[in-house]
Every structure is written in C-alpha cells, then in structure tokens.
Design a protein around this motif. Sequence first.
Motif, PDB file in Angstrom:
ATOM      1  N   ALA A 184     -15.990 -55.675 -62.425  1.00 48.07           N
ATOM      2  CA  ALA A 184     -16.938 -56.027 -63.480  1.00 48.07           C
ATOM      3  C   ALA A 184     -18.373 -55.864 -62.992  1.00 48.07           C
ATOM      4  N   ALA A 185     -18.638 -56.231 -61.745  1.00 48.40           N
ATOM      5  CA  ALA A 185     -19.982 -56.085 -61.197  1.00 48.40           C
ATOM      6  C   ALA A 185     -20.381 -54.618 -61.116  1.00 48.40           C
ATOM      7  N   ALA A 186     -19.444 -53.747 -60.726  1.00 42.84           N
ATOM      8  CA  ALA A 186     -19.752 -52.324 -60.634  1.00 42.84           C
ATOM      9  C   ALA A 186     -20.079 -51.738 -62.009  1.00 42.84           C
ATOM     10  N   GLU A 187     -19.328 -52.159 -63.037  1.00 44.01           N
ATOM     11  CA  GLU A 187     -19.598 -51.646 -64.385  1.00 44.01           C
ATOM     12  C   GLU A 187     -20.929 -52.168 -64.923  1.00 44.01           C
ATOM     13  N   LEU A 188     -21.240 -53.453 -64.641  1.00 41.73           N
ATOM     14  CA  LEU A 188     -22.504 -54.017 -65.102  1.00 41.73           C
ATOM     15  C   LEU A 188     -23.707 -53.348 -64.431  1.00 41.73           C
ATOM     16  N   CYS A 189     -23.514 -52.856 -63.226  1.00 44.62           N
ATOM     17  CA  CYS A 189     -24.600 -52.171 -62.514  1.00 44.62           C
ATOM     18  C   CYS A 189     -24.781 -50.735 -62.982  1.00 44.62           C
ATOM     19  N   GLY A 190     -23.953 -50.309 -63.924  1.00 46.17           N
ATOM     20  CA  GLY A 190     -24.075 -48.949 -64.450  1.00 46.17           C
ATOM     21  C   GLY A 190     -23.455 -47.883 -63.568  1.00 46.17           C
ATOM     22  N   THR A 191     -22.534 -48.267 -62.688  1.00 44.45           N
ATOM     23  CA  THR A 191     -21.875 -47.296 -61.815  1.00 44.45           C
ATOM     24  C   THR A 191     -21.039 -46.336 -62.653  1.00 44.45           C
ATOM     25  N   SER A 192     -21.116 -45.054 -62.336  1.00 42.47           N
ATOM     26  CA  SER A 192     -20.384 -44.044 -63.094  1.00 42.47           C
ATOM     27  C   SER A 192     -18.882 -44.201 -62.895  1.00 42.47           C
ATOM     28  N   SER A 193     -18.117 -43.679 -63.857  1.00 41.65           N
ATOM     29  CA  SER A 193     -16.652 -43.780 -63.773  1.00 41.65           C
ATOM     30  C   SER A 193     -16.121 -43.072 -62.541  1.00 41.65           C
ATOM     31  N   GLY A 194     -16.704 -41.918 -62.227  1.00 38.56           N
ATOM     32  CA  GLY A 194     -16.250 -41.184 -61.055  1.00 38.56           C
ATOM     33  C   GLY A 194     -16.443 -41.969 -59.771  1.00 38.56           C
ATOM     34  N   ARG A 195     -17.589 -42.618 -59.637  1.00 34.56           N
ATOM     35  CA  ARG A 195     -17.853 -43.420 -58.444  1.00 34.56           C
ATOM     36  C   ARG A 195     -16.952 -44.645 -58.391  1.00 34.56           C
ATOM     37  N   ILE A 196     -16.684 -45.253 -59.530  1.00 34.45           N
ATOM     38  CA  ILE A 196     -15.776 -46.405 -59.559  1.00 34.45           C
ATOM     39  C   ILE A 196     -14.374 -45.990 -59.110  1.00 34.45           C
ATOM     40  N   LEU A 197     -13.925 -44.833 -59.595  1.00 35.93           N
ATOM     41  CA  LEU A 197     -12.590 -44.363 -59.237  1.00 35.93           C
ATOM     42  C   LEU A 197     -12.487 -44.070 -57.744  1.00 35.93           C
ATOM     43  N   LEU A 198     -13.519 -43.435 -57.183  1.00 34.75           N
ATOM     44  CA  LEU A 198     -13.460 -43.007 -55.785  1.00 34.75           C
ATOM     45  C   LEU A 198     -13.783 -44.127 -54.803  1.00 34.75           C
ATOM     46  N   ARG A 199     -14.781 -44.951 -55.117  1.00 39.71           N
ATOM     47  CA  ARG A 199     -15.265 -45.943 -54.164  1.00 39.71           C
ATOM     48  C   ARG A 199     -14.594 -47.302 -54.306  1.00 39.71           C
ATOM     49  N   HIS A 200     -14.121 -47.634 -55.504  1.00 39.17           N
ATOM     50  CA  HIS A 200     -13.585 -48.972 -55.729  1.00 39.17           C
ATOM     51  C   HIS A 200     -12.074 -48.977 -55.990  1.00 39.17           C
ATOM     52  N   LEU A 201     -11.615 -48.049 -56.813  1.00 37.73           N
ATOM     53  CA  LEU A 201     -10.188 -48.050 -57.153  1.00 37.73           C
ATOM     54  C   LEU A 201      -9.335 -47.369 -56.082  1.00 37.73           C
ATOM     55  N   ALA A 202      -9.752 -46.176 -55.641  1.00 36.19           N
ATOM     56  CA  ALA A 202      -8.919 -45.408 -54.708  1.00 36.19           C
ATOM     57  C   ALA A 202      -8.549 -46.179 -53.445  1.00 36.19           C
ATOM     58  N   PRO A 203      -9.504 -46.820 -52.746  1.00 36.98           N
ATOM     59  CA  PRO A 203      -9.116 -47.535 -51.514  1.00 36.98           C
ATOM     60  C   PRO A 203      -8.127 -48.674 -51.748  1.00 36.98           C
ATOM     61  N   ASN A 204      -8.135 -49.263 -52.945  1.00 39.02           N
ATOM     62  CA  ASN A 204      -7.245 -50.386 -53.238  1.00 39.02           C
ATOM     63  C   ASN A 204      -5.893 -49.937 -53.783  1.00 39.02           C
ATOM     64  N   VAL A 205      -5.859 -48.781 -54.418  1.00 37.27           N
ATOM     65  CA  VAL A 205      -4.611 -48.269 -54.986  1.00 37.27           C
ATOM     66  C   VAL A 205      -3.843 -47.453 -53.954  1.00 37.27           C
ATOM     67  N   LEU A 206      -4.571 -46.811 -53.037  1.00 35.74           N
ATOM     68  CA  LEU A 206      -3.947 -45.880 -52.096  1.00 35.74           C
ATOM     69  C   LEU A 206      -2.836 -46.508 -51.261  1.00 35.74           C
ATOM     70  N   PRO A 207      -2.969 -47.735 -50.729  1.00 34.22           N
ATOM     71  CA  PRO A 207      -1.859 -48.297 -49.940  1.00 34.22           C
ATOM     72  C   PRO A 207      -0.545 -48.378 -50.705  1.00 34.22           C
ATOM     73  N   GLN A 208      -0.612 -48.738 -51.987  1.00 33.32           N
ATOM     74  CA  GLN A 208       0.616 -48.802 -52.782  1.00 33.32           C
ATOM     75  C   GLN A 208       1.209 -47.411 -52.997  1.00 33.32           C
ATOM     76  N   LEU A 209       0.345 -46.417 -53.194  1.00 36.53           N
ATOM     77  CA  LEU A 209       0.832 -45.055 -53.385  1.00 36.53           C
ATOM     78  C   LEU A 209       1.444 -44.500 -52.101  1.00 36.53           C
ATOM     79  N   ILE A 210       0.842 -44.822 -50.958  1.00 38.73           N
ATOM     80  CA  ILE A 210       1.385 -44.348 -49.686  1.00 38.73           C
ATOM     81  C   ILE A 210       2.748 -44.988 -49.421  1.00 38.73           C
ATOM     82  N   THR A 211       2.876 -46.277 -49.729  1.00 40.30           N
ATOM     83  CA  THR A 211       4.162 -46.943 -49.561  1.00 40.30           C
ATOM     84  C   THR A 211       5.232 -46.287 -50.414  1.00 40.30           C
ATOM     85  N   PHE A 212       4.892 -46.021 -51.679  1.00 44.50           N
ATOM     86  CA  PHE A 212       5.850 -45.358 -52.558  1.00 44.50           C
ATOM     87  C   PHE A 212       6.161 -43.953 -52.059  1.00 44.50           C
ATOM     88  N   ALA A 213       5.150 -43.263 -51.505  1.00 47.10           N
ATOM     89  CA  ALA A 213       5.377 -41.920 -50.982  1.00 47.10           C
ATOM     90  C   ALA A 213       6.364 -41.946 -49.821  1.00 47.10           C
TER      91      ALA A 213
END
Length: 287
Positions: A184-213
């Motif tokens: 929510a803080a990233a969106e309120l600061c006007g962070t672009s969707s691309g930056r949110i996906l790469l800087r905030h979502l990817a590092p948190n989602v990647l461990p689950q994807l690696i486990t499934f892989a």
Amino acid sequence: MAVVESASGAPTTGPPARSRTRDLQITLPAVAIAMIGAACFLGPLVLPIPAPTGGSVLESYLPSFSAGHPLGTDPNGNDILSRILHGGRSSLIITLAVNGLGLVIGGALGALSGHLGGIADTVIMRVLDVLIAFPSLVLVLAVAQSLGPSRTNTILALTFFSVPAFARISRAATLRLREQPFMAAAELCGTSSGRILLRHLAPNVLPQLITFAMLGMGIIIVIEGALSFLGLGIPMPAPSWGNMIAQGQQSLSATPMLVVWPCVALFVTVLAFNLLGESLRSRWSGR
C-alpha cells in the motif's frame, strides 16, 4: 548462535538440533543432485567410456561389469553407462528449460494478474483455467504428437503443462502480498506497476516458485521419460532414460538390467528433487 544446556546442565553454544536437521535435509538431496549433474555433464568428458551411439553389434547384450562396459551394452552394442549419462543430460536440460520457462512466463502472468485485478485478472486466469481443465498428460501427448519427437518440441509440449501451475501459485502469493502495508505504501508513493512487480513482488513470490520448481523437476523428468518411452520425446538412437526403458522391455526376461539401470537413474534423480523441494518448502514455510 543459540545457547543450549549439555547433559550435565552446563550451558554450551551450538545451533539448535532442529536447525541442523533441516540443514541436513536440504544439503543431502542438493549434494545428490549436484553429483548427478556433474556425472551427466562432466562424466562423458572425463570417464573412459565410448560414445552413446555407434556401437558394434558384435558387442551387443554384454552383461554388467564387462571389460570396458561397466553396465554392459544394449542390443546395438552401445555402452549403457554412456547412454545413461547422456540421457540424464538430456533429461536435466529439458527439465531445467521447462521449469525455467514455466517459472518466468507463469510467474509473470500470475503476478500481473494478481496485481492488476479486474478484467485483466479475469481474462488471464480464465485462459489458464482452460488449459488446466484438460487432463495434463493428454494435453502434453497431443502437443508432442502434433509437433513431432525432438528435444525442442518436448520442451514446448511440457511448457504448456507447467505455465498454468506456476501462474496460479504466483497469483495466490501476489493476492496475499497486496494486503501488506509495504505494498500500500508503494502504491501511495506513485510507484509504477513495473517497479512494484520487480522490486516488491518478485523477491517475495520467487521462493514459493523455486520450491514448486524443485518439486516440479521430478514430475517433468517422469513425464519426459514417459514421452520418450512412447516415442514422442527424444527419438532413437539419441539416448533418453525413457527410450532406454522402452528398448529394454522388449527383452526384459532375458536381459532385465537393460531396464533396471535407467529405472534406477530415474528413481534416484526424481527422489532427490522431491526431497529437496519438500525440504525447501518446509524451511520457507517455517515448519
């Protein structure tokens, strides 16, 4: 480092027993996978074994532990150890490529779907639901049959099987993360969707994807072996554990080791990947 008490009651320092057990559960299968990979990719370069094809029929059906052929030879006189190592190389390349494509494509689609929501989420997930609705093995067989047997076509066929699963895991993780304050803080600061996906979502989602892989590695190896067994994967005379089993079952009663050796290689590899994936899942889930 945690402080624990010895049997005499004196405090000693050392990592908790549970932590050491978890480390061992990850280390052992990881070492096994590293050894399998080294054997398949480096073994043919350093071991004094012949090529996997071009054998002489005069040396066909040699038993295991024959001179110059530790695991014997097949009906065409090809060295079984050499074919197992080269077949393992093909299986690992296919598995890494399929899971890599599934992780990147499916992970990106799932994260994008969960982040955007609305119509975009509906469209992306309904298309993936259509793919999931088909029986996975039937879909893979249909794609492999239409494309023809080859390594590249096997990768493409199996990617259809992996992308929807990665996408659903990525979307579920993204929907959970959307509720977190830092998002929510990233969106309120006007962070672009691309930056949110790469800087905030990817590092948190990647461990689950690696486990499934890691868990998916074993599944993909088995399916690739099944395709090769049916003549829809790696075509003969190129070696594959699946087509080696198919070749050996024609003379199973007389020469069972033609089937036993590739089955052992397949079993050990799949078991190592499954144990590693389960251990990583337990570690990252905090269990």
